[in-house]
Write an enzyme that holds these catalytic residues in place. Sequence first.
Site, PDB file in Angstrom:
ATOM      1  N   ASP A 158       0.836  -1.212   0.000  1.00  0.00           N
ATOM      2  CA  ASP A 158       0.000   0.000   0.000  1.00  0.00           C
ATOM      3  C   ASP A 158       0.872   1.263   0.000  1.00  0.00           C
ATOM      4  OD1 ASP A 158      -2.363   1.438   0.050  1.00  0.00           O
ATOM      5  OD2 ASP A 158      -2.606   1.297   2.236  1.00  0.00           O
TER       6      ASP A 158
ATOM      7  N   ASN B 297     -10.840  -2.340  -5.030  1.00  0.00           N
ATOM      8  CA  ASN B 297     -10.057  -1.391  -5.851  1.00  0.00           C
ATOM      9  C   ASN B 297     -10.606  -1.382  -7.282  1.00  0.00           C
ATOM     10  OD1 ASN B 297      -6.861  -2.445  -4.410  1.00  0.00           O
ATOM     11  ND2 ASN B 297      -8.154  -0.730  -3.779  1.00  0.00           N
TER      12      ASN B 297
END
Length: 250
Positions: A24, A72
């Site tokens: 991330d 996502n």
Amino acid sequence: MSERESQLGLPAEVLPHHVAIVMDGNGRWAQAKGKSRTVGHARGAEAVLPIVTECAQLRIEAVTLYALSTENLLRRPDDEVAALMGLYEQYLISERKQLLDNNMRFRHIGRRDGMPPTVLAELDRNAELTQQNTGMELALALNYGSRQEITDAVRTIGEKVASGELSPDAIDESLIENHLYTAHLPEPDLLIRTAGEKRVSNFLLWQISYAEIWVTETFWPDFDVEHLHTALRDYARRRRNFGAAPVAID
Ligand code: IPE
Ligand code: IPE
Ligand code: MG
């Protein structure tokens, strides 16, 4: 101790069998540098190979990389998703030789629905070409969601029960595990998350029940082998109980 192990300063016995990584912080890395999110994703993709190669050389059995969640795919702008898919396709091709040279076995975990056929073709090609390899398992979680994975497992088990192939009494933990996308992998011992968030974001919910969690503020594009070593050293110091009473240390 091999040269590699001595560089790290740890014997093989204290290393995790399976490392799962939430990669991330590409967007924040880019933002901090005044660049576009796409540039952040491109730098993030470049950071993958040195980490994976180091894990293979340390004889870690399996690495699972969270590259794109189902959320996502559904919730990010189309142009960002398209840029990410383009990058995955490119890297699946350009890193193929490294997978082979390092004797890694590649898998995709996640749902195929909603993925561009060109990316699926490269995922399949890498899996096929590395199928006979005997070294580290590399699972790429792409369009992956743990709730979806569990839902898929429950549906398959339900179908088997409905058809009479399976008795409800036969449903136990190992049967459920064998219906997850990760059926072939050992449980993750170490979960690394970059960029500071202290959450799991729908990653391997069942599998990380007893994983040790290590979070770093470093954004994924800046995560290097030294950071990996720090995580492994920290892991090696942890005392794992698995629910048992801790063993007294004098
Ligand atoms: C991780 O970086 C990569 C993907 C989720 C594809 P992010 O894009 O989530 O980066 P941040 O969290 O916005 O910094
Ligand atoms: C998790 O990161 C998914 C990947 C790194 C691929 P996110 O950036 O999607 O997580 P949230 O949305 O901040 O929880
Ligand atoms: Mg993020």
